[in-house]
Scaffold this motif. Structure first.
Motif, short mmCIF file in Angstrom:
data_model
loop_
_atom_site.label_atom_id
_atom_site.label_comp_id
_atom_site.label_asym_id
_atom_site.label_seq_id
_atom_site.Cartn_x
_atom_site.Cartn_y
_atom_site.Cartn_z
N LYS A 250 45.42 33.39 52.30
CA LYS A 250 45.20 34.75 51.79
C LYS A 250 44.61 34.74 50.38
O LYS A 250 44.08 35.75 49.92
CB LYS A 250 46.51 35.53 51.82
CG LYS A 250 46.96 35.92 53.22
CD LYS A 250 48.21 36.77 53.18
CE LYS A 250 48.54 37.37 54.55
NZ LYS A 250 48.68 36.41 55.61
N ASN A 253 40.11 34.62 49.35
CA ASN A 253 39.22 35.73 49.01
C ASN A 253 39.94 36.68 48.05
O ASN A 253 40.82 37.44 48.46
CB ASN A 253 38.82 36.49 50.28
CG ASN A 253 37.76 37.53 50.02
OD1 ASN A 253 37.78 38.22 49.01
ND2 ASN A 253 36.82 37.67 50.95
N GLU A 256 40.05 40.46 49.10
CA GLU A 256 41.00 40.74 50.18
C GLU A 256 42.44 40.60 49.69
O GLU A 256 43.34 41.34 50.13
CB GLU A 256 40.75 39.79 51.35
CG GLU A 256 39.45 40.07 52.10
CD GLU A 256 39.26 39.13 53.27
OE1 GLU A 256 40.20 38.35 53.57
OE2 GLU A 256 38.18 39.15 53.88
N ASP A 259 43.11 43.77 47.82
CA ASP A 259 43.13 44.87 48.80
C ASP A 259 44.46 44.92 49.54
O ASP A 259 45.02 46.01 49.76
CB ASP A 259 41.99 44.68 49.82
CG ASP A 259 40.80 45.57 49.49
OD1 ASP A 259 41.02 46.67 48.93
OD2 ASP A 259 39.67 45.17 49.78
N THR A 260 44.96 43.76 49.92
CA THR A 260 46.24 43.69 50.63
C THR A 260 47.38 44.18 49.74
O THR A 260 48.28 44.89 50.19
CB THR A 260 46.52 42.26 51.11
OG1 THR A 260 45.41 41.78 51.86
CG2 THR A 260 47.77 42.21 51.98
N GLU A 263 47.11 47.96 49.59
CA GLU A 263 47.58 48.56 50.85
C GLU A 263 49.10 48.54 50.92
O GLU A 263 49.74 49.51 51.36
CB GLU A 263 47.00 47.79 52.04
CG GLU A 263 45.51 48.01 52.24
CD GLU A 263 44.93 47.08 53.29
OE1 GLU A 263 45.72 46.36 53.94
OE2 GLU A 263 43.70 47.07 53.46
N PHE A 307 38.42 41.61 41.59
CA PHE A 307 38.40 42.78 42.46
C PHE A 307 37.71 43.95 41.76
O PHE A 307 36.88 44.64 42.35
CB PHE A 307 39.83 43.16 42.83
CG PHE A 307 39.94 44.38 43.70
CD1 PHE A 307 39.82 44.29 45.07
CD2 PHE A 307 40.15 45.64 43.14
CE1 PHE A 307 39.92 45.42 45.88
CE2 PHE A 307 40.25 46.76 43.93
CZ PHE A 307 40.13 46.65 45.31
#
Length: 554
Positions: A250, A253, A256, A259-260, A263, A307
């Motif tokens: 994980k 990236n 990502e 982003d996770t 979320e 990010f």
């Protein structure tokens, strides 16, 4: 009156089945009407003779006689209690009973005095109810999942509240609801929240807002109920968060990865808002959990900066500029969780420099809203690009990291078989590299790709976007951060000692850590080194009698 009441009592005793309560109610109404008439006739006596002789007033005397000769009759008292409890049990099991008649009987008991209602009915009623709900809860929990069990408990609680409103004393509500809460909720909390495939964690994973709201509203009614939910939620968030930030896959990236995190944060924000009544204690627990696991990964500051860089370069497909602002606001929440905010700042300055030099930003306004510091240092240098036919000298700008080139440039060259361009982009590989790979090493060799062709006179090749650092680069950044921290730690020590004059070692460590925690988590070992450095430079001195005590030298 006593003689008359004995006659009425026998009539009530003779009644069978459902007519028992009806006969009792009829005789009570007859008695209260007669008592009202007697009181009216003896009104003068009530006003003059009764107070002066300290006798019992006529109406009160009539109630006492009814209580002693009828309600407390050996043949009526136990029968009345059993009849009332049986009717309530029938109602609990779904039968329809005469609530109007029940209301009249309970009003009679309350008119006779609180002690009559409480001793003759309420106390045994609560005991029987506890037994009923104790047995029912054990039955329910064996055949229901957590969500269904909570629905049944909620229904029972509402039924008891409704029952009180229809025919019981209002003061009974808190007592009977406490019974239901204890037997159906408090006694089963650990089992309910940890119930396999349906407990609290499953509700959180599946976003079951209705069930989550129900468990919150039911558990808040009992001691330690909310703390039980909060502890399970906190443990779950920390465990899943730790798995996320420590998973090498994980972390490949950075976009990502962040982003996770966003979320996950949005998910629990919605749960707390919609299901947990926006409870501040749950929000604090969420913040503490994120702060815990986000700092388990030392690269979190770098990834958050990457990010932001990605969003400000590319924007959001099909989205407006306002949506980027929302994303940046959410990222700032992650930034607040960082213990090493200065590390983020170091990476952010680097990424900002690349972004501005390459002209790759989606919005100047978004850039300004995110960039809190505008100190930028640019250095001029020259890049020599050599080919087999032509040499061009190109001015280019670089950022505050020596040896790392940034920016854009137009290269103009004329060759026999290929158009002008820059290197190493798939489909536009003007140059060849040995060995062939995406990454560039110090020992790589480059040469002109004679096979490259293009129909265009000018071929545009995008600049390299900010990428996560290699291990040597990471070590270099960390070293620079540590160097930048030294004067900040020393400044904090001096400020504290200038104010306190004399302070022991442990208190200096604690106060320096507290002062600097908004930017980074100071290492106690480094603080000690800075203290030693300040002693060497005559800012501080050790106490002669206590080596752990320091004095400030004015």
């Amino acid at each position: 009156m006593t003689f008359h009441l004995h006659t009425m009592s026998k009539s009530i005793e003779a009644a069978h089945g459902a007519s028992f309560l009806e006969e009792l109610n009829t005789k009570w109404n007859d008695h209260t009407k007669a008592l009202q008439m007697i009181r009216d006739i003896l009104m003068y006596m009530d006003r003059t003779f009764i107070p002066s002789t300290h006798k019992t007033a006529v109406h009160e005397l009539g109630l006492n006689l009814w209580r002693d000769n009828v309600i407390h009759s050996s043949k009526i008292q136990p029968r009345l209690l059993n009849t009332l409890l049986d009717l309530i049990l029938r109602e609990r099991t779904g039968e329809v009973i005469n609530r109007g008649l029940m209301r009249n009987i309970f009003k009679m008991l309350m008119d006779l005095g609180p002690s009559v209602y409480q001793e003759d009915f309420e106390k045994p009623f609560l005991e029987v109810s506890a037994e009923f709900y104790r047995a029912e809860s054990l039955e329910f929990i064996e055949c229901s999942d957590c969500g269904d069990y909570l629905k049944k408990a909620e229904r029972r609680l509402n039924e008891e509240i409704e029952r009180v409103s229809h025919y019981l004393d209002a003061k009974t509500e808190v007592k009977i609801t406490n019974v239901v809460e204890k037997e159906m909720i408090a006694n089963h909390m650990p089992r309910l929240v940890h119930m396999e495939n349906s407990g609290l964690v499953k509700m959180l994973l599946d976003d079951k807002f209705e069930d989550l709201g129900r468990i919150y509203n039911l558990f808040r009614r009992v001691p330690d109920g909310l703390s039980t939910i909060r502890d399970v939620m906190t443990s779950h968030i920390r465990d899943t968060g730790k798995q996320l930030v420590t998973d090498p896959e994980k972390s490949k990236n950075p976009a990502e990865f962040v982003d996770t995190l966003l979320e996950k944060r949005d998910k629990y924000d919605r749960i707390i808002s919609l299901a947990f009544s926006n409870d501040k204690t749950f929000q604090n627990a969420l913040n503490a959990s994120f702060e815990y696991f986000i700092n388990l990964n030392p690269r979190s500051p770098e990834y958050i900066s990457l990010f932001v860089d990605d969003k400000l370069r590319k924007g959001l497909k099909g989205e407006k500029e306002e949506d980027i602002e929302i994303i940046l606001d959410k990222v700032m929440m992650l930034f607040r969780y960082l213990q090493e905010k200065d590390v983020f700042e170091k990476y952010y300055k680097q990424h900002l420099a690349k972004r501005l030099l390459s002209g790759k930003t989606v919005s100047d306004d978004a850039e300004k809203s995110d960039n809190q510091t505008e100190d930028r240092m640019w250095l001029n240098c020259q890049l020599y690009v050599r080919s087999s036919d032509h040499i061009t000298l190109v001015p280019i700008l670089v950022g505050d990291y020596p040896g790392r080139l940034m920016g854009t440039a137009d290269l103009r060259a004329t060759f026999s078989k290929w158009s002008e361009s820059l290197a190493c982009v798939k489909g536009k590989n003007v140059l060849q590299k040995e060995p062939m790979s995406k990454d560039i090493g110090e020992d790589d060799a480059f040469s002109v790709n004679d096979k490259f062709t293009s129909k265009l006179r000018k071929v545009k090749i995008g600049t390299v976007v900010a990428q996560k650092e290699t291990e040597p680069e990471k070590q270099e950044t960390r070293q620079r951060v540590e160097e930048d921290r030294k004067p900040q730690i020393e400044a904090a020590i001096v400020r504290i000692m200038k104010s306190r004059r004399v302070l022991d070692h442990n208190n200096i460590i604690a106060e320096v850590t507290k002062q600097l925690q908004s930017r980074f988590l100071a290492n106690p070992g480094e603080i000690k080194k800075r203290i030693e450095s300040l002693i060497e430079r005559d800012f501080l001195e050790r106490d002669d009698s206590d080596r752990r005590l320091y004095r400030y030298l004015a």
